[in-house]
Motif scaffolding. Structure first.
Motif: not given
Length: 252
Positions: A93-108
């Protein structure tokens, strides 16, 4: 667009953007976001930053109010303790929210703003600058957020896309996220500074970044220099951090 806006930094940033005249779409996994942001005229949406499709749905919602000009990736979670003692789900959850959440948000965000330009603001942490025993996974995700943001800026510059990516690295603040781990032994390092930052101070610094071209800002700046010592000279830095942890335990 602001993620993690039900409370803390995200709520403060959303409020300040609304006060500046932006039509703000604020998201969180907590449904309370719909009510709290409506108090200052923002539009709350329940969404999970771990899901790329959720970001795209929010972008579609935001476009109803006009051109998307600012995208803030703020959502984050924190757990303390040795990584070998943390549950699989907690680490994931930490990796997915803190990092992938930023990556996915930035891509969109880039998909949404690349034709008209805009600004992306990612909220990292002081822990992005060096090792933080007791917060190893959290620190790793925030270091990745910092590197991702500056690397993304390089890609945008090379492609001629008029989007500026800013990263804010605040020290520990008096938020619900920190309060939840206050009684954990390994949270002591969070209390080793001059005191927890007021969330409003962090929100002010975050919005101020949007006014210039500065890519990265640490709050407070002097703590960043100390944090970098751990990365430049790890053996020395870890000894210093052990002393800071003892000091933080007294303050905690």
């Amino acid at each position: 667009m602001v993620t993690g806006a039900a409370r803390g930094f995200g709520l403060g940033i959303a409020r300040r953007l609304a006060e500046r005249g932006y039509a703000v779409v604020a998201t969180d996994v907590d449904p309370v976001v719909e009510e709290v942001v409506s108090r200052f005229g923002a539009h709350g949406v329940v969404a999970d930053v771990r899901d790329p499709a959720a970001h795209r749905a929010v972008a579609d919602a935001a476009r109803r109010y006009g051109r998307v000009a600012v995208w803030v990736n703020n959502a984050g979670v924190l757990a303390t303790g040795p990584v070998w003692e943390q549950d699989d789900d907690v680490v994931r959850r930490m990796v997915e929210v803190n990092l992938l959440g930023v990556v996915h948000g930035s891509r969109v965000a880039v998909e949404t703003m690349r034709g008209s330009g805009g600004r992306i603001l990612n909220i990292a942490s002081m822990s992005a600058y060096g090792p933080v025993p007791g917060l190893a996974v959290y620190a790793a995700t925030k270091a990745a957020v910092l590197n991702f943001g500056t690397s993304l800026q390089g890609d945008l510059d090379l492609a001629g896309v008029p989007i500026r990516v800013h990263t804010l690295c605040p020290d520990a603040a008096d938020t619900a996220m920190v309060d939840r781990v206050r009684d954990d032994e390994d949270s002591a390092i969070l209390f080793s500074g001059g005191g927890l930052l007021p969330p409003d101070e962090v929100a002010d610094a975050a919005v101020a970044l949007l006014d210039g071209r500065r890519l990265v800002r640490a709050v407070p700046a002097h703590r960043a220099g100390m944090a970098r010592l751990g990365a430049v000279a790890p053996s020395v830095g870890l000894r210093v951090l052990a002393l800071m942890r003892k000091w933080g335990e007294k303050r905690r």
